[in-house]
Design a protein around this motif. Sequence first.
Motif, PDB file in Angstrom:
ATOM      1  N   GLY A  68      -1.144  92.909 108.576  1.00 33.99           N
ATOM      2  CA  GLY A  68      -0.297  92.111 107.691  1.00 33.99           C
ATOM      3  C   GLY A  68       0.948  92.805 107.189  1.00 33.99           C
ATOM      4  N   THR A  69       1.135  94.085 107.552  1.00 36.97           N
ATOM      5  CA  THR A  69       2.338  94.789 107.120  1.00 36.97           C
ATOM      6  C   THR A  69       3.493  94.515 108.071  1.00 36.97           C
ATOM      7  OG1 THR A  69       1.719  96.781 108.323  1.00 36.97           O
ATOM      8  CG2 THR A  69       1.022  96.646 106.027  1.00 36.97           C
ATOM      9  N   SER A  70       4.709  94.511 107.535  1.00 35.42           N
ATOM     10  CA  SER A  70       5.894  94.241 108.335  1.00 35.42           C
ATOM     11  C   SER A  70       6.180  95.411 109.262  1.00 35.42           C
ATOM     12  CB  SER A  70       7.107  93.999 107.442  1.00 35.42           C
ATOM     13  OG  SER A  70       8.271  93.817 108.220  1.00 35.42           O
ATOM     14  N   GLN A  71       6.519  95.112 110.516  1.00 39.16           N
ATOM     15  CA  GLN A  71       6.891  96.155 111.473  1.00 39.16           C
ATOM     16  C   GLN A  71       8.400  96.337 111.506  1.00 39.16           C
ATOM     17  OE1 GLN A  71       5.124  94.797 115.166  1.00 39.16           O
ATOM     18  NE2 GLN A  71       3.177  95.713 114.653  1.00 39.16           N
ATOM     19  N   GLU A  72       9.150  95.511 110.774  1.00 40.37           N
ATOM     20  CA  GLU A  72      10.607  95.538 110.797  1.00 40.37           C
ATOM     21  C   GLU A  72      11.174  96.746 110.066  1.00 40.37           C
ATOM     22  OE1 GLU A  72      13.290  92.914 111.745  1.00 40.37           O
ATOM     23  OE2 GLU A  72      11.731  93.090 113.223  1.00 40.37           O
ATOM     24  N   LYS A  73      10.548  97.159 108.974  1.00 38.60           N
ATOM     25  CA  LYS A  73      11.135  98.155 108.087  1.00 38.60           C
ATOM     26  C   LYS A  73      10.835  99.558 108.554  1.00 38.60           C
ATOM     27  CE  LYS A  73      12.093  94.898 104.803  1.00 38.60           C
ATOM     28  NZ  LYS A  73      12.039  93.774 105.571  1.00 38.60           N
TER      29      LYS A  73
END
Length: 73
Positions: A68-73
């Motif tokens: 559920g964590t963003s891979q973008e940052k």
Amino acid sequence: MGAGNKRKNIKIGLNVGIVLKQDQGTGKITRGVVKRILTNSSTHPHGIKVQLQDGCVGRVKDIYASDGTSQEK
């Protein structure tokens, strides 16, 4: 260019965050699972357009890992 701007990074079944057309002014993110990829070009400056399993259509802004964590940052 972020991961959501490249078609090769988007797969059916991927958990993503999109911005719906009506939310472009606010940038509100709607989360869901990709059902269809609607953009044919390999990249798009505003994000690849997808349809989620619930029928929502928008441009990918975030790609989430299985936890559920963003891979973008």
